[in-house]
Design a protein around this motif. Structure first.
Motif, mmCIF file in Angstrom:
data_model
loop_
_atom_site.group_PDB
_atom_site.id
_atom_site.type_symbol
_atom_site.label_atom_id
_atom_site.label_comp_id
_atom_site.label_asym_id
_atom_site.label_seq_id
_atom_site.Cartn_x
_atom_site.Cartn_y
_atom_site.Cartn_z
ATOM 1 N N THR A 223 2.432 1.699 -3.461
ATOM 2 C CA THR A 223 1.456 2.206 -4.429
ATOM 3 C C THR A 223 1.148 3.682 -4.190
ATOM 4 O O THR A 223 0.879 4.413 -5.143
ATOM 5 C CB THR A 223 0.149 1.390 -4.411
ATOM 6 O OG1 THR A 223 -0.416 1.414 -3.101
ATOM 7 C CG2 THR A 223 0.378 -0.039 -4.858
ATOM 8 N N ALA A 224 1.211 4.121 -2.939
ATOM 9 C CA ALA A 224 1.015 5.543 -2.654
ATOM 10 C C ALA A 224 2.185 6.370 -3.192
ATOM 11 O O ALA A 224 1.999 7.514 -3.609
ATOM 12 C CB ALA A 224 0.858 5.768 -1.156
ATOM 13 N N ALA B 176 0.838 -1.202 0.000
ATOM 14 C CA ALA B 176 0.000 0.000 0.000
ATOM 15 C C ALA B 176 0.873 1.252 0.000
ATOM 16 O O ALA B 176 0.568 2.236 -0.688
ATOM 17 C CB ALA B 176 -0.936 -0.012 1.207
ATOM 18 N N TRP B 177 1.955 1.215 0.748
ATOM 19 C CA TRP B 177 2.875 2.351 0.805
ATOM 20 C C TRP B 177 3.534 2.572 -0.553
ATOM 21 O O TRP B 177 3.587 3.696 -1.060
ATOM 22 C CB TRP B 177 3.912 2.084 1.887
ATOM 23 C CG TRP B 177 4.898 3.179 2.117
ATOM 24 C CD1 TRP B 177 4.750 4.518 1.872
ATOM 25 C CD2 TRP B 177 6.198 3.026 2.662
ATOM 26 N NE1 TRP B 177 5.887 5.194 2.240
ATOM 27 C CE2 TRP B 177 6.787 4.300 2.727
ATOM 28 C CE3 TRP B 177 6.924 1.942 3.108
ATOM 29 C CZ2 TRP B 177 8.067 4.518 3.214
ATOM 30 C CZ3 TRP B 177 8.199 2.154 3.600
ATOM 31 C CH2 TRP B 177 8.764 3.418 3.654
ATOM 32 N N PHE C 297 -6.066 0.032 0.232
ATOM 33 C CA PHE C 297 -5.775 0.502 -1.120
ATOM 34 C C PHE C 297 -6.854 1.428 -1.697
ATOM 35 O O PHE C 297 -7.130 1.369 -2.888
ATOM 36 C CB PHE C 297 -5.571 -0.708 -2.042
ATOM 37 C CG PHE C 297 -4.417 -1.563 -1.644
ATOM 38 C CD1 PHE C 297 -3.151 -1.322 -2.139
ATOM 39 C CD2 PHE C 297 -4.587 -2.617 -0.750
ATOM 40 C CE1 PHE C 297 -2.070 -2.098 -1.759
ATOM 41 C CE2 PHE C 297 -3.515 -3.403 -0.360
ATOM 42 C CZ PHE C 297 -2.249 -3.139 -0.862
ATOM 43 N N PRO C 298 -7.412 2.351 -0.917
ATOM 44 C CA PRO C 298 -8.442 3.229 -1.491
ATOM 45 C C PRO C 298 -7.855 4.210 -2.515
ATOM 46 O O PRO C 298 -8.577 4.733 -3.353
ATOM 47 C CB PRO C 298 -9.005 3.973 -0.276
ATOM 48 C CG PRO C 298 -7.862 4.027 0.669
ATOM 49 C CD PRO C 298 -7.148 2.685 0.479
ATOM 50 N N HIS C 299 -6.575 4.436 -2.437
ATOM 51 C CA HIS C 299 -5.891 5.398 -3.301
ATOM 52 C C HIS C 299 -5.481 4.807 -4.652
ATOM 53 O O HIS C 299 -4.991 5.532 -5.508
ATOM 54 C CB HIS C 299 -4.636 5.908 -2.584
ATOM 55 C CG HIS C 299 -3.709 4.804 -2.194
ATOM 56 N ND1 HIS C 299 -3.946 3.993 -1.098
ATOM 57 C CD2 HIS C 299 -2.567 4.360 -2.762
ATOM 58 C CE1 HIS C 299 -2.976 3.100 -1.007
ATOM 59 N NE2 HIS C 299 -2.125 3.300 -2.012
ATOM 60 N N VAL C 300 -5.691 3.501 -4.834
ATOM 61 C CA VAL C 300 -5.252 2.833 -6.065
ATOM 62 C C VAL C 300 -6.430 2.713 -7.026
ATOM 63 O O VAL C 300 -7.523 2.296 -6.635
ATOM 64 C CB VAL C 300 -4.661 1.438 -5.753
ATOM 65 C CG1 VAL C 300 -4.243 0.728 -7.035
ATOM 66 C CG2 VAL C 300 -3.477 1.575 -4.805
ATOM 67 N N GLU C 301 -6.194 3.077 -8.286
ATOM 68 C CA GLU C 301 -7.245 3.026 -9.294
ATOM 69 C C GLU C 301 -7.727 1.593 -9.495
ATOM 70 O O GLU C 301 -6.932 0.686 -9.726
ATOM 71 C CB GLU C 301 -6.725 3.583 -10.623
ATOM 72 C CG GLU C 301 -7.762 3.594 -11.709
ATOM 73 C CD GLU C 301 -7.235 4.118 -13.042
ATOM 74 O OE1 GLU C 301 -8.012 4.076 -14.006
ATOM 75 O OE2 GLU C 301 -6.065 4.538 -13.117
ATOM 76 N N ARG C 302 -9.050 1.413 -9.440
ATOM 77 C CA ARG C 302 -9.669 0.103 -9.690
ATOM 78 C C ARG C 302 -9.862 -0.062 -11.191
ATOM 79 O O ARG C 302 -10.374 0.854 -11.847
ATOM 80 C CB ARG C 302 -11.040 0.027 -9.042
ATOM 81 C CG ARG C 302 -11.184 -0.512 -7.629
ATOM 82 C CD ARG C 302 -10.142 -0.212 -6.698
ATOM 83 N NE ARG C 302 -10.454 -0.795 -5.381
ATOM 84 C CZ ARG C 302 -9.746 -0.548 -4.329
ATOM 85 N NH1 ARG C 302 -8.706 0.254 -4.406
ATOM 86 N NH2 ARG C 302 -10.021 -1.099 -3.185
ATOM 87 N N PRO D 227 1.550 6.492 -7.554
ATOM 88 C CA PRO D 227 0.122 6.457 -7.908
ATOM 89 C C PRO D 227 -0.143 6.426 -9.409
ATOM 90 O O PRO D 227 -1.170 5.898 -9.838
ATOM 91 C CB PRO D 227 -0.429 7.730 -7.271
ATOM 92 C CG PRO D 227 0.744 8.644 -7.185
ATOM 93 C CD PRO D 227 1.928 7.748 -6.920
#
Length: 135
Positions: free
Chosen positions: A44-45, A41-42, A88-93, A48
């Protein structure tokens, strides 16, 4: 009969000891999975623009997703259990068919080699023993 009772008690004690080992192993595995998800998660932040997450195909399935990052022109991915999706709310689905969700590192060894190469390029490492700051 007493001998059978002692043998049964001995086997039950051994089973209890092995169950304690199995429970400890499961706790360590859960801790490692959580740590891995947190680190992913880190990462991916930090990246982005190249990170996406898509529902996983088999063999993962079962609500799992795959996080895919692009680095150095190649894609690599990691499965994420449903438990860790809130990280992972910050990662594009995206859909699994999205080209950005396709990874091209078929083996763990190849993924690790590519990550090492990318790290080497990022830190402009001349010699492996010097590291990022030449220490």
């Amino acid at each position: 009969m007493a001998a059978l009772a002692r043998e049964l008690a001995h086997k039950q004690e051994a089973e209890a000891r092995w169950q304690q080992h199995a429970d400890a192993f499961a706790r360590h595995a859960d801790d490692a999975s959580r740590d891995r998800a947190m680190l992913l998660a880190w990462v991916t932040a930090l990246h982005p623009a190249t990170a996406v997450i898509a529902p996983a195909a088999e063999p993962y399935g079962g609500g799992s997703h795959v996080v895919v990052l692009t680095a150095g022109g190649w894609h690599t991915g990691w499965p994420v259990a449903p438990l860790y999706l809130p990280l992972f709310p910050h990662v594009e689905r995206v859909e699994p068919s999205d080209p950005r969700a396709q990874w091209d590192s078929p083996t763990t060894a190849q993924t690790y080699a590519r990550i090492q190469e990318h790290i080497r390029l990022l830190v402009l490492e001349d010699e492996p023993s010097q590291g990022a700051r030449g220490a």
